[in-house]
Design an enzyme around this catalytic site. Structure first.
Site, PDB file in Angstrom:
ATOM      1  N   THR A  34       1.467 -13.084   4.735  1.00  0.00           N
ATOM      2  CA  THR A  34       2.747 -13.404   5.368  1.00  0.00           C
ATOM      3  C   THR A  34       2.990 -12.533   6.594  1.00  0.00           C
ATOM      4  O   THR A  34       3.760 -12.913   7.476  1.00  0.00           O
ATOM      5  CB  THR A  34       3.913 -13.186   4.386  1.00  0.00           C
ATOM      6  OG1 THR A  34       3.743 -11.899   3.788  1.00  0.00           O
ATOM      7  CG2 THR A  34       3.959 -14.255   3.319  1.00  0.00           C
ATOM      8  N   ASP A  35       2.337 -11.355   6.650  1.00  0.00           N
ATOM      9  CA  ASP A  35       2.725 -10.392   7.702  1.00  0.00           C
ATOM     10  C   ASP A  35       2.470 -10.926   9.111  1.00  0.00           C
ATOM     11  O   ASP A  35       3.360 -10.918   9.961  1.00  0.00           O
ATOM     12  CB  ASP A  35       2.122  -8.986   7.473  1.00  0.00           C
ATOM     13  CG  ASP A  35       0.613  -8.917   7.431  1.00  0.00           C
ATOM     14  OD1 ASP A  35      -0.054  -9.988   7.458  1.00  0.00           O
ATOM     15  OD2 ASP A  35       0.076  -7.789   7.367  1.00  0.00           O
ATOM     16  N   SER A  66     -18.011  12.111   8.684  1.00  0.00           N
ATOM     17  CA  SER A  66     -17.495  11.593   7.419  1.00  0.00           C
ATOM     18  C   SER A  66     -18.417  12.069   6.300  1.00  0.00           C
ATOM     19  O   SER A  66     -19.640  11.968   6.427  1.00  0.00           O
ATOM     20  CB  SER A  66     -17.497  10.065   7.474  1.00  0.00           C
ATOM     21  OG  SER A  66     -17.684   9.529   6.190  1.00  0.00           O
ATOM     22  N   GLY A 121     -13.376  -0.096   0.197  1.00  0.00           N
ATOM     23  CA  GLY A 121     -13.754  -1.502  -0.012  1.00  0.00           C
ATOM     24  C   GLY A 121     -13.089  -2.122  -1.217  1.00  0.00           C
ATOM     25  O   GLY A 121     -13.488  -3.187  -1.681  1.00  0.00           O
ATOM     26  N   LEU A 124      -7.663  -1.583  -0.790  1.00  0.00           N
ATOM     27  CA  LEU A 124      -6.495  -0.687  -0.746  1.00  0.00           C
ATOM     28  C   LEU A 124      -6.278  -0.133   0.659  1.00  0.00           C
ATOM     29  O   LEU A 124      -5.513   0.797   0.863  1.00  0.00           O
ATOM     30  CB  LEU A 124      -6.656   0.462  -1.753  1.00  0.00           C
ATOM     31  CG  LEU A 124      -6.771   0.018  -3.210  1.00  0.00           C
ATOM     32  CD1 LEU A 124      -6.916   1.212  -4.137  1.00  0.00           C
ATOM     33  CD2 LEU A 124      -5.559  -0.802  -3.633  1.00  0.00           C
ATOM     34  N   SER A 126      -8.244   1.501   3.122  1.00  0.00           N
ATOM     35  CA  SER A 126      -8.647   2.830   3.587  1.00  0.00           C
ATOM     36  C   SER A 126      -8.690   2.858   5.118  1.00  0.00           C
ATOM     37  O   SER A 126      -8.472   3.909   5.732  1.00  0.00           O
ATOM     38  CB  SER A 126     -10.017   3.206   3.014  1.00  0.00           C
ATOM     39  OG  SER A 126     -10.932   2.174   3.254  1.00  0.00           O
ATOM     40  N   SER A 127      -8.921   1.707   5.750  1.00  0.00           N
ATOM     41  CA  SER A 127      -9.011   1.705   7.217  1.00  0.00           C
ATOM     42  C   SER A 127      -7.669   2.053   7.860  1.00  0.00           C
ATOM     43  O   SER A 127      -7.608   2.872   8.780  1.00  0.00           O
ATOM     44  CB  SER A 127      -9.535   0.362   7.721  1.00  0.00           C
ATOM     45  OG  SER A 127      -8.787  -0.687   7.180  1.00  0.00           O
ATOM     46  N   ASP A 171      -0.538  -3.051   6.273  1.00  0.00           N
ATOM     47  CA  ASP A 171      -1.293  -1.878   5.816  1.00  0.00           C
ATOM     48  C   ASP A 171      -0.806  -0.605   6.494  1.00  0.00           C
ATOM     49  O   ASP A 171      -0.531   0.410   5.849  1.00  0.00           O
ATOM     50  CB  ASP A 171      -2.791  -2.063   6.107  1.00  0.00           C
ATOM     51  CG  ASP A 171      -3.335  -3.352   5.538  1.00  0.00           C
ATOM     52  OD1 ASP A 171      -2.645  -3.972   4.708  1.00  0.00           O
ATOM     53  OD2 ASP A 171      -4.441  -3.746   5.927  1.00  0.00           O
ATOM     54  N   TYR A 220     -11.135 -13.842   7.050  1.00  0.00           N
ATOM     55  CA  TYR A 220      -9.747 -13.463   7.349  1.00  0.00           C
ATOM     56  C   TYR A 220      -9.327 -14.089   8.689  1.00  0.00           C
ATOM     57  O   TYR A 220      -8.245 -14.677   8.804  1.00  0.00           O
ATOM     58  CB  TYR A 220      -9.623 -11.937   7.395  1.00  0.00           C
ATOM     59  CG  TYR A 220      -8.210 -11.436   7.589  1.00  0.00           C
ATOM     60  CD1 TYR A 220      -7.416 -11.086   6.503  1.00  0.00           C
ATOM     61  CD2 TYR A 220      -7.650 -11.325   8.864  1.00  0.00           C
ATOM     62  CE1 TYR A 220      -6.109 -10.636   6.674  1.00  0.00           C
ATOM     63  CE2 TYR A 220      -6.354 -10.879   9.048  1.00  0.00           C
ATOM     64  CZ  TYR A 220      -5.593 -10.527   7.945  1.00  0.00           C
ATOM     65  OH  TYR A 220      -4.309 -10.091   8.128  1.00  0.00           O
TER      66      TYR A 220
HETATM   67  C1  GLA Z   1      -5.115  -7.406   4.950  1.00  0.00           C
HETATM   68  C2  GLA Z   1      -4.486  -7.243   6.325  1.00  0.00           C
HETATM   69  C3  GLA Z   1      -2.958  -7.266   6.234  1.00  0.00           C
HETATM   70  C4  GLA Z   1      -2.476  -8.498   5.487  1.00  0.00           C
HETATM   71  C5  GLA Z   1      -3.243  -8.665   4.177  1.00  0.00           C
HETATM   72  C6  GLA Z   1      -2.934  -9.979   3.486  1.00  0.00           C
HETATM   73  O1  GLA Z   1      -4.804  -6.316   4.143  1.00  0.00           O
HETATM   74  O2  GLA Z   1      -4.914  -6.048   6.908  1.00  0.00           O
HETATM   75  O3  GLA Z   1      -2.391  -7.189   7.516  1.00  0.00           O
HETATM   76  O4  GLA Z   1      -2.586  -9.638   6.286  1.00  0.00           O
HETATM   77  O5  GLA Z   1      -4.642  -8.599   4.353  1.00  0.00           O
HETATM   78  O6  GLA Z   1      -1.591 -10.062   3.159  1.00  0.00           O
END
Ligand code: GLA
Length: 383
Positions: A34-35, A66, A121, A124, A126-127, A171, A220
């Site tokens: 949705t973002d 790293s 990966g 969650l 991490s990036s 994120d 994506y």
């Molecule tokens: C990833 C993207 C976010 C968001 C989610 C799905 O985490 O980085 O911006 O779009 O997927 O909601």
């Protein structure tokens, strides 16, 4: 971990770090994709995250170390995206570039060490945690000031423009605005950030499927484009709509033929997710955790059936968890196409339950699911 990243820095570069920062990973609670569609989303920062230490150099070199990925060296004079094994360096390099474009005064290079206690990966993010912690240390090093929202926006821009991922603000926003024992609520249309207390006696359990599509990033981007295409068709009938989130289910239904099955389903996911976020907000206010959980489960089904960003592994985990009385609801968390399932549970959910789900998963797919019991933690900060 502060000690560890400080030692890592000293061991790698032979001098002490000048600035250190932490930024957390995040859970996507509800509001899937949705973002970047101008919608609503709720997440939570986790207590695990990325730790970064930095110190200036006398020359214009940038040295990034790293613990898990080794050393990458480049220069302030050639801030270009890297490929192959050095790809991970694009997160701090992208942030450096965006900060420079926005007034960071950095005439010398720097050494940077990064360490993490966040499963990489696992979905969650991490990036984003790496981006935000880098932004904080560089800002401190150079006396650059900005508020949390601006830092989150800069980091998103780094990811969009330098890394090449057309992500939304979820994120980076959650990593910046996280608050202990709270959910972060984002209205992405106006980029408004708020928090909501987690109900007492509730928990987050993350089940990393340890299985990912080979081309997660391009999958994506495909969804991003499909949402864009669906909006363009809808705007012919509803020109006032600036985003898919401003479209109602009845407008969508009235445009079903023009959209065709695939784009109709993609748009249904977004419109339905926004409704579910509203429902979850209201149900949390009323303390109706069963309703919260039901919306999480429906969200997963919509990912599976409408947005096609689930996997058989994620479906199995979500279904197994949703069958348990101690689980209010479980759904994939984050972009999808692999990664993790999040279970929102009561106190009654125990390690033994997690083990049973992991065993059943192993039996079905021959894969180990990595389990993390975590809680909502604070946002990024200097250390
Ligand atoms: C990833 C993207 C976010 C968001 C989610 C799905 O985490 O980085 O911006 O779009 O997927 O909601």
């Amino acid at each position: 971990m502060k000690q560890e990243v400080s030692h890592l820095f000293f061991d790698s570069f032979g001098v002490p770090a000048k600035s250190m920062a932490f930024a957390p990973g995040r859970i996507e609670f509800i509001g899937n994709h949705t973002d970047y569609n101008g919608g609503l989303v709720m997440g939570a920062a986790v207590t695990e995250g990325v730790f970064v230490a930095v110190a200036p150099r006398a020359d214009r070199k940038i040295s990034l170390f790293s613990r898990s990925a080794g050393l990458v060296e480049t220069s302030l004079d050639s801030l270009e995206p890297l490929e192959g094994e050095a790809f991970w360096a694009n997160y701090p390099l992208g942030v450096t570039k965006v900060l420079l474009e926005n007034g960071l005064s950095l005439s010398h290079g720097f050494n940077l060490a990064v360490d993490s206690n966040l499963p990489i990966g696992a979905g969650l993010s991490s990036s984003a945690a790496f981006e935000l912690s880098t932004a904080y240390v560089l800002a401190e090093l150079c006396g650059f000031e900005a508020d949390k929202k601006t830092f989150a926006q800069f980091c998103r821009r780094a990811e969009n423009e330098f890394v090449g991922m057309p992500c939304g603000i979820l994120d980076q926003g959650v990593s910046a605005f996280g608050q202990a024992d709270s959910l972060v609520c984002i209205d992405c249309a106006d980029e408004l950030f708020g928090t909501k207390a987690m109900p007492t006696g509730t928990h987050f359990w993350i089940f990393n499927s340890n299985k990912k599509h080979a081309l997660v990033e391009s999958a994506y981007s495909d969804r991003h484009k499909e949402c864009h295409d669906a909006l363009a068709i809808l705007q012919k009938g509803y020109p006032e709509a600036e985003t898919l989130s401003q479209i109602s289910q009845s407008q969508l239904d009235a445009t079903a033929d023009e959209l065709g099955d695939l784009l109709y389903r993609r748009a249904c996911h977004i419109v339905g997710e926004n409704d579910r976020v509203r429902l979850v907000e209201a149900a949390l206010d009323e303390g109706d955790l069963a309703a919260v959980g039901a919306a999480l489960s429906v969200s997963h089904m919509s990912s599976r059936d409408n947005f096609a960003n689930s996997t058989p592994e994620l479906d199995f985990l979500a279904e197994a968890l949703n069958e348990l009385d101690s689980v209010y609801g479980a759904r994939l968390t984050g972009g999808g196409f692999g990664g993790a399932v999040m279970a929102f549970t009561s106190d009654a959910f125990a390690s033994a339950d997690a083990d049973l789900v992991a065993k059943a998963y192993q039996k079905e797919f021959g894969l180990e699911a990595t389990v993390l019991h975590t809680r909502a933690g604070n946002g990024g900060c200097l250390l």
